[in-house]
Design an enzyme around this catalytic site. Structure first.
Site, mmCIF file in Angstrom:
data_model
loop_
_atom_site.group_PDB
_atom_site.id
_atom_site.type_symbol
_atom_site.label_atom_id
_atom_site.label_comp_id
_atom_site.label_asym_id
_atom_site.label_seq_id
_atom_site.Cartn_x
_atom_site.Cartn_y
_atom_site.Cartn_z
ATOM 1 N N LYS A 205 0.889 -1.174 0.000
ATOM 2 C CA LYS A 205 0.000 0.000 0.000
ATOM 3 C C LYS A 205 0.919 1.214 0.000
ATOM 4 O O LYS A 205 1.340 1.699 1.049
ATOM 5 C CB LYS A 205 -0.898 -0.038 1.244
ATOM 6 C CG LYS A 205 -2.219 0.709 1.137
ATOM 7 C CD LYS A 205 -2.080 2.170 0.819
ATOM 8 C CE LYS A 205 -1.588 3.014 1.950
ATOM 9 N NZ LYS A 205 -1.255 4.406 1.538
ATOM 10 N N CYS B 31 14.101 10.562 6.552
ATOM 11 C CA CYS B 31 13.984 10.268 7.988
ATOM 12 C C CYS B 31 15.360 10.323 8.646
ATOM 13 O O CYS B 31 15.467 10.395 9.859
ATOM 14 C CB CYS B 31 13.341 8.917 8.213
ATOM 15 S SG CYS B 31 14.395 7.570 7.697
ATOM 16 N N GLU C 104 9.390 17.165 14.471
ATOM 17 C CA GLU C 104 9.946 16.815 13.150
ATOM 18 C C GLU C 104 9.393 17.816 12.131
ATOM 19 O O GLU C 104 8.182 17.995 12.015
ATOM 20 C CB GLU C 104 9.538 15.395 12.747
ATOM 21 C CG GLU C 104 10.140 15.016 11.404
ATOM 22 C CD GLU C 104 9.779 13.602 10.944
ATOM 23 O OE1 GLU C 104 8.618 13.196 11.100
ATOM 24 O OE2 GLU C 104 10.668 12.922 10.408
#
Ligand code: NAD
Length: 496
Positions: free
Chosen positions: A175, A283, A382
């Site tokens: 997905k 990340c 973040e």
């Protein structure tokens, strides 16, 4: 002209979704809509899971060397499509073509790792663990596995998952992020071309509804997730509550410490690449620079000068741009607001990239925010954009203590020529991936991607032998063959 509608891959066929709910896929370099992606729900999910479940028994029974050979063929097709795939990533994501090429290379390395599955899959055995009893442990697939992936690595993150899951004998439903579905479809087409049997890999498009339906489906055994921390945590909680195996990698706030003895030129170049590469949408992007001691003024000055000279612009038509667009205009606005908020809280804007490029796409140039305090939101949240905060510290230990109060724990780097400082940093920094004179310490395919704290939920990480462990369960068999009735005990036979 009607827009291309992205299709699901179910049981070996690319099919249109039943839903009439679609989202737009953009070219971030131009702001143009390039495709529409279906937002699938329960019905499409059931079809994908049923295809994967039906394909499972035959795929598990396929000799492991055949499963490895599928990956050898896939690798060749990926190599011959290397440029096409890289340009596709650039088109729907916006990163530069050289960044896309690096991403495809990292993904292919996982396929290369997967080619070694006959050795990696081997069990263990011990003869005569008790009198006449032998023990062996063999690996088995876990069943139907699901991979839910983020927008920032349209090829690499899906390839962290499905090649390893498939060679272990599982079937898979990918997905992908609804923001970058085109690369995932191309990766799946190439696997079909490599002769992957129908139903072994399926691709299902959608957002939250689709993810929830996949997690809740009783025939799904394991879920690999990579994305933001709040979603990672909720996928982990929902999946494990339903008794499933879950590995969920989340967001990050990565630090880079620069010691007074570091080579300034090396440190500045590496810091800028780690902070602003891929528009900071990695990340493992550095988000906080920590100069130690009296080098702070000169480091910030050099960084601002270097980062200010980076070219910003569209990546789909121009190859030598340093920094491409961000994924969406809303994201540009969110990142820009974080810089405003930092200034309001008292930080100093040393480089302002908010007007670095005026085009139709979603652009934001490098920003450096100096004199940041650890309590400011720019230091805690973040941001996932080209914004580097600078927190000045007096000592290495002060920097190490900062890591203890950070709720993330993905990666961190140090630049130094001092072995003692490097060793102390390696042992005491609170993060799972450490770089010593390496700006982006992202482990390659043979090693696990070991986020800690709020950057990872689960036990076994993606990639490397932890990936094999995640996608397999072990069975131990104890066997006793007793001596035939009436026979005397057979002593071991040694040469007389
Ligand atoms: P995201 O969390 O918004 O989306 C990730 C996936 O989850 C997508 O497939 C999306 O469709 C789905 N999703 C989104 N909201 C959901 C919800 N409420 N419920 C269920 N599913 C949902 O992440 P993103 O914006 O696509 O990617 C960026 C994030 O991913 C950053 O936080 C980045 O740090 C993180 N990331 C982490 C790693 C790692 O290894 N730790 C690697 C790459 C990216």
């Amino acid at each position: 002209m009607s827009l291309h509608q992205v299709q699901n891959l179910i049981n070996g066929d690319f099919v249109s979704a039943a839903t009439d709910r679609y989202d737009e896929v953009f070219n971030p370099s131009t702001g143009e809509v390039i495709a529409q992606v279906p937002l699938c729900g329960v019905a499409e999910t059931a079809a994908a899971v049923s295809a994967a479940a039906n394909a499972l028994a035959a795929w598990d029974a396929t000799p492991i060397i055949e499963r490895a050979r599928l990956m050898f063929r896939y690798r060749e097709l990926l190599e011959s499509s290397f440029d096409e795939l890289s340009r596709l990533i650039t088109r729907e994501h916006g990163k530069t073509v050289s960044e896309s090429r690096a991403e495809v290379r990292r993904g292919i390395e996982v396929v290369e790792f997967s080619c070694g599955i006959p050795s990696l899959f081997m069990g263990q055995s011990l003869s005569n663990i008790a009198t006449d009893v032998d023990a062996e442990v063999l690996r088995h697939p876990v069943g139907v596995c699901v991979g839910i992936t983020p927008y920032n690595f349209p090829a690499m993150v899906p390839m962290w998952m499905f090649p390893i899951a498939l060679v272990c004998g599982n079937t898979f439903i990918l997905k992908p992020s609804e923001k970058v579905p085109l690369t995932a479809v191309r990766l799946a087409e190439l696997l079909q071309e490599a002769d992957c049997p129908p139903g072994v890999l399926n691709v299902l498009h959608g957002g939250r509804e689709c993810v929830d339906a996949l997690i809740d489906h009783p025939d799904v055994a394991a879920i690999s997730f990579v994305g933001s921390s709040p979603v990672a945590k909720s996928v982990y909680t929902r999946g494990t509550a339903a008794g499933k195996r879950v590995q969920a990698a989340g967001g990050a706030k990565n630090f880079c410490i620069v010691m007074p003895d570091a080579d300034p030129e090396t440190a500045v170049k590496a810091l800028a690449a780690a902070s602003f590469g891929c528009g900071g949408q990695r990340c493992m992007a550095t988000s906080i620079a920590i100069p130690v001691g009296d080098i702070a003024d000169s480091l910030v000055e050099k960084l601002a000068s270097h980062a200010g000279s980076l070219s910003v612009g569209p990546t789909d038509t121009v190859d030598d741009v340093d920094l491409g667009p961000l994924i969406r205009q809303q994201h540009v606005d969110r990142v820009a607001m974080s810089v405003d908020a930092a200034a309001k809280e008292g930080a100093v804007i040393a480089l302002d990239g908010r007007k670095a490029f005026a085009g139709d796409g979603f652009f934001l140039g490098p920003c450096i925010v100096d004199e940041v305090h650890p309590t400011m939101s720019v230091a805690r949240e973040e941001i996932f954009g080209p914004v580097l905060s600078v927190i000045r510290t007096a000592s290495l230990d002060e920097a190490l203590r900062l890591s203890q109060s950070c709720r993330f724990g993905n990666g961190a780097s140090i630049f130094t020529r001092d072995g003692y400082a490097a060793r102390r940093f390696r042992d005491h920094f609170n993060a799972g991936m450490i770089g010593i004179n390496v700006g982006v310490p992202a482990p390659m395919a043979w090693f696990p991607f070991t986020g800690w704290s709020g950057s990872f939920f689960g036990d076994l990480h993606v990639q490397g032998t932890e990936g094999i462990q995640f996608y397999t369960r072990q069975k131990v068999t104890l066997t006793r063959w007793m001596k035939p009735e009436g026979e005397s005990h057979h002593d071991p036979i040694w040469k007389e």
